[in-house]
Design a protein around this motif. Structure first.
Motif: not given
Length: 626
Positions: A51-53, A56-61, A135-137, A166-169
């Motif tokens: 939720e915190l990520l 700030v729009g940081w849902i990424s690897t 992940i896209a957004d 996100l960890l394995t791709g």
């Protein structure tokens, strides 16, 4: 990163969990309690971090990798001084046989989980699709889609799948979430049996009754979320039993708040089983004359639920004006009659569906009794107010299918154990109180969940709460030869049903025609929609060959967006239709091509008349500007 390195990153959450177990392990050597608390801590913190990520729009690897490195490091720091060997487990010969049988079943499920690609219908429909959108957004905000389940349904299990993605791709380890949940659920159930007075063998019996249920065995290799929510409910049950004999400590309250919050954020069907558990815990605390402390602890549990589930519900509320989604959505799934006769009939139908067998005469007897009782109390056995609109009672599906599979042996054992605990005269008060709690879970579930063809998996939380009682009675009956023999025969039948589910179940099976070892990855993914495998692949190939980078999607409500997402990672896929009020669709003028996974009529309505259309089947086509 190389694929091997990405896969190794998936060990970070496991390391964090193991270190947290040692960090939270009490001096009393209660390893099972430590595992439950650690799982709740790791999952609860992860939900908050997601939720915190998102804020700030940081849902990424890389943010996720950093999070798990920090979590593993901090938990290792606190665990380093508390590393101790677990207590030795001493079992009787029967206990060793039972433990060995459980081990073989769990190992077979692990093989199937690792060998299978995600192919559950609902997962492809909305569970996994939302993960790719996040992940896209880069955030969790509602996005345009015609499939509103992607937005409405609480996403706790998907938050955890997001970590693996996100960890394995990729989605190669997705099935392990529910497999791990089945083990944690069995652990919690065995601990509940201990707290009720069962010995080692009784504890194993309770765990076996849960693990061998075909619905559990099948979902343990799936990307559904019923096992995840069921596990949080039975974790709450064992933590609540801790409060039966002692005043809750801060750690007890925090753990209970975490599992209650995780239940609320994972699936609403768990709340009906959770509510009686929390009432039981509150009454136990009040009986110890700690009114103010109990009130404070209760508020802390409610706060935990708000922290973990509140943000997701707020997003739904912002999108639809209600945390329950659009008007009429909950009414289509939840009972609209709460009067006792309707609840009785609905509950009997739910129980009868779990008892469905391959023997028509048995099914006719059970279903006929239920219908007779319904007529006796003047309730239509298919009243639409207590029946999902596409379902007709009685159902006759007995084959092992993860969406519908009954579990007659396990259900009969749980119902018999519950009935005995309610009527037996000489019984410890705690066992009686727990039985009343389990009955409350059944009644509340019957009062809320409409009967439907796939309801057997939706009521798993209530049945799991009753499972520890089977272990209690197994221990009490082991000295009675006839009763002990009956228990052994029932357990043999239970393991047989669980084994058959893993070996020959749908939509994943170990052996026979359609085994995961005989199908390609693509064929596995389309086991539920086999006619669409080739058209989907052709559409994907055409989009790749065209070189376009922004493609609009026209989707039918029941077809799958997920396969387009994972097969076209370099293409921006956008919805050109939307039922989300706050997320308007992309204009068709903004895309370079369209993929239609819908009827010819709908595709014709959406595609501009000057565009050329290449159709691959009645439901799949692509279109490009002339």
């Amino acid at each position: 990163m190389m694929p091997t390195a990405r896969t190794l990153l998936a060990l970070l959450p496991l390391a964090a969990l193991v270190f947290t177990v040692f960090a939270l392990r009490p001096s009393s050597q209660d390893t099972r309690q430590a595992v439950i608390r650690a799982a709740a801590t790791v999952a609860g913190v992860t939900v908050v971090v997601v939720e915190l990520l998102s804020l700030v729009g940081w849902i990424s690897t890389w943010p996720v990798i950093v999070y798990w490195l920090l979590f593993a490091g901090v938990s290792a720091f606190f665990a380093r001084r508390r590393l101790r060997m677990p207590e030795r487990l001493v079992l009787t010969n029967w206990g060793k046989v039972l433990a060995g049988a459980i081990g073989v079943l769990v190992l077979a499920e692990l093989v199937l989980a690792l060998a299978s690609s995600p192919n559950n219908f609902d997962s492809n429909h909305y569970h996994l699709t939302k993960v790719e959108h996040w992940i896209a957004d880069g955030d969790l905000d509602p996005y345009p889609t015609i499939q509103n389940q992607q937005i409405i349904l609480v996403p706790g299990a998907e938050y955890l799948l997001l970590q693996a993605r996100l960890l394995t791709g990729d989605d190669s380890l997705f099935n392990l979430l529910q497999w791990g949940a089945s083990l944690l659920g069995a652990l919690a159930i065995s601990r509940c049996a201990t707290q009720l007075g069962a010995g080692r063998t009784g504890q194993l019996v309770a765990a076996a009754v849960f693990l061998t249920a075909p619905a559990v065995a099948l979902e343990s290799t799936s990307t559904q979320n019923d096992l995840v929510v069921t596990t949080w409910v039975v974790c709450a049950a064992t933590l609540a039993l801790d409060g039966a004999r002692r005043v809750a400590t801060a750690g007890d309250v925090l753990s209970l708040a975490a599992v209650a919050g995780l239940t609320a954020v994972t699936k609403s069907t768990g709340l009906m089983a959770l509510a009686p558990i929390l009432v039981f815990w509150g009454i136990c605390q009040l009986r110890q004359r700690r009114l103010l402390r109990t009130v404070g602890a209760g508020l802390a549990v409610i706060a935990g639920m708000a922290v973990l589930a509140g943000p997701a519900l707020l997003r739904v509320n912002e999108a639809f004006g209600s945390p329950l989604g659009p008007p009429g959505y909950s009414a289509a799934l939840s009972t609209e009659r709460k009067d006792p006769p309707a609840v009785l009939v609905n509950g009997l139908r739910l129980a009868a569906s779990t008892l469905t067998t391959p023997i028509p005469a048995v099914n006719d007897a059970i279903n006929g009794t239920v219908i007779g009782i319904a007529h006796l109390v003047d309730v239509d056995p298919n009243d639409p107010k207590i029946t999902q609109w596409r379902s007709v009672f009685p159902g006759s599906r007995w084959k092992p299918d993860e969406d519908r599979s009954p579990y007659p042996v396990q259900s009969a054992l749980i119902l018999a154990a519950l009935a005995a605990a309610l009527v037996w005269r000489r019984l410890p008060p705690l066992v009686r109180a727990y039985a009343v709690t389990a009955l409350g879970a059944f009644i509340l579930t019957a009062a809320v969940v409409k009967w439907q063809d796939w309801g057997n998996r939706l009521i798993l939380p209530a049945f799991a709460v009753g499972a520890p009682l089977t272990g209690y009675w197994a221990d009490r009956l082991k000295s009675h030869r006839v009763a002990a023999t009956a228990v052994i025969v029932a357990l043999a039948a239970a393991f047989a049903s669980g084994g058959v589910a893993v070996a020959y179940g749908q939509p994943r099976r170990l052996v026979g025609q359609g085994s995961v070892f005989t199908l390609s990855d693509w064929e596995e993914r389309f086991v539920r929609l086999p006619d669409q495998a080739v058209p989907y692949q052709q559409a994907i190939d055409e989009i790749r060959a065209s070189g376009v980078r922004r493609v609009g999607l026209v989707m039918d409500g029941d077809l799958w967006e997920y396969q387009f997402q994972i097969s076209l990672p370099d293409v921006e896929l956008v919805a050109v239709e939307s039922v989300i009020p706050t997320a308007p669709p992309a204009p068709i003028s903004s895309v370079q091509a369209l993929i239609c996974a819908a009827t010819v009529e709908r595709c014709t309505q959406m595609v501009p008349p000057t565009w050329r259309v290449h159709r691959f089947s009645a439901m799949v086509a692509v279109a490009f500007p002339s």
